[in-house]
Design an enzyme around this catalytic site. Structure first.
Site, mmCIF file in Angstrom:
data_model
loop_
_atom_site.group_PDB
_atom_site.id
_atom_site.type_symbol
_atom_site.label_atom_id
_atom_site.label_comp_id
_atom_site.label_asym_id
_atom_site.label_seq_id
_atom_site.Cartn_x
_atom_site.Cartn_y
_atom_site.Cartn_z
ATOM 1 N N PHE A 8 -8.017 -0.996 7.220
ATOM 2 C CA PHE A 8 -6.625 -1.327 7.549
ATOM 3 C C PHE A 8 -6.290 -0.906 8.971
ATOM 4 C CE2 PHE A 8 -4.892 2.948 7.450
ATOM 5 C CZ PHE A 8 -5.813 3.634 6.662
ATOM 6 N N CYS A 9 -5.219 -1.532 9.491
ATOM 7 C CA CYS A 9 -4.703 -1.187 10.818
ATOM 8 C C CYS A 9 -3.199 -1.440 10.797
ATOM 9 C CB CYS A 9 -5.400 -2.019 11.893
ATOM 10 S SG CYS A 9 -5.173 -3.794 11.675
ATOM 11 N N THR A 10 -2.555 -1.430 11.950
ATOM 12 C CA THR A 10 -1.096 -1.521 12.002
ATOM 13 C C THR A 10 -0.557 -2.835 11.436
ATOM 14 O OG1 THR A 10 -1.267 -0.261 14.040
ATOM 15 C CG2 THR A 10 0.903 -1.183 13.523
#
Ligand SMILES: [Zn+2]
Ligand SMILES: [Zn+2]
Length: 306
Positions: free
Chosen positions: A176-178
């Site tokens: 996951f990321c922003t």
């Protein structure tokens, strides 16, 4: 005044970038949109805002029309302060920096988990490895419970990090990321390295918090604008500002030893000589040259140029 904020990206092959740039800029000017849009041969990536919800919606509709991308996912939020001062389109080779330009996620193959599916895997499949693909200082102020942080300098070091963890090639991995864009490339990179069971969080943390505040994500989510971070309700951070010395999220209160100005600095700088007791780059410099000598109060030296 409430500002309406939206973050979105779309991968697609684009040419004629300079004329596209002025086209987007003039549309944004007409609609009084502020923000930053990264434009490249592989697509668009942006966070933008407007005090008029209607204008922001019109801008989003124009983007869908202009780029033929009805499936685009908008991550919306609100802010009482303007997150941006102006509008800017930057032309770059990559629309999110990974060091692997020209890799475009193929349409059709679904490796995305919705926030609901993500929660289900987190709760029911303890063997799945959870990996934060963001920077260490983003990880520090908030992440998913139990997530690993590769703590790498360059995104291209990511597969090597995974390999060093001894993670089996077929083990389920959740990355996951922003806002999701970084993982689009991350997945391709991992698949090229032989990992066969990698999934990403659709729309990233921003999309997750919109649907599941105060569940499996702890803390706040760093964003690349004046808000610094957003909390569980996607409201601008009340806790963090940017460190005047290094620009990272700051929540350590000090009073400047040289000029008595109150300031908030980051945990790293709060352990460094000079920086730990000063409010600005200038006061830190002066304090190093003349320890113990008082000086004039500084105008806050660090202003974000985002
Ligand atoms: Zn700092
Ligand atoms: Zn000072």
């Amino acid at each position: 005044m409430t500002h309406y904020v939206s973050a979105f990206y779309h991968f697609m092959p684009l040419t004629g970038l300079e004329s596209l740039k002025s086209e987007i800029e003039s549309r944004a000017r007409e609609l009084e949109i502020h923000g930053l849009l990264i434009l490249g041969p592989e697509g668009i990536n942006t966070t933008c805002s407007s005090p008029s919800q209607e204008n922001l919606e019109r801008f989003k509709e124009w983007i869908i029309d202009r780029f033929h991308c009805p499936g685009i996912r908008f991550k919306d939020a609100k802010s009482e302060q303007p997150p941006f001062r102006r509008y800017k389109v930057k032309v770059r080779e990559e629309i999110c920096t990974t060091g692997i330009p020209g890799v475009m996620p193929p349409a059709g193959k679904n490796r995305h988990l919705t926030p609901d599916e993500w929660n289900r895997v987190m709760e029911e499949e303890p063997d799945a490895v959870l990996i934060d693909t963001r920077n260490w200082y983003e990880y520090r102020i908030g992440t998913f419970r139990g997530a690993l942080n590769p703590n790498i300098e360059k995104f291209t070091d990511f597969p090597t990090y995974i390999e060093n963890q001894g993670i089996k090639k077929d083990r389920k991995m959740l990355i996951f990321c922003t806002g999701g864009i970084r993982c689009e490339k991350g997945i391709l990179d991992l698949e090229q390295s032989g990992y066969t069971n990698v999934f990403q969080l659709e729309g990233g943390i921003l999309n997750y918090l919109e649907q599941h505040p105060n569940e499996n994500f702890d803390g706040e989510c760093f964003v690349f604008d004046q808000r610094v971070a957003v909390d569980q309700e996607l409201k601008p951070s009340e806790r963090y500002t940017l460190c005047p010395h290094c620009g990272q999220p700051a929540d350590v209160q000090i009073e400047c030893a040289r000029c008595d100005h109150p300031m908030t600095i980051c945990p790293e700088c709060s352990h460094l000589p000079c920086k730990s007791v000063t409010c600005s780059k200038n006061c830190a410099h002066q304090w190093e040259l003349h320890p113990g000598k008082k000086g004039n109060r500084q105008i806050p030296a660090f202003t974000s140029n985002r």
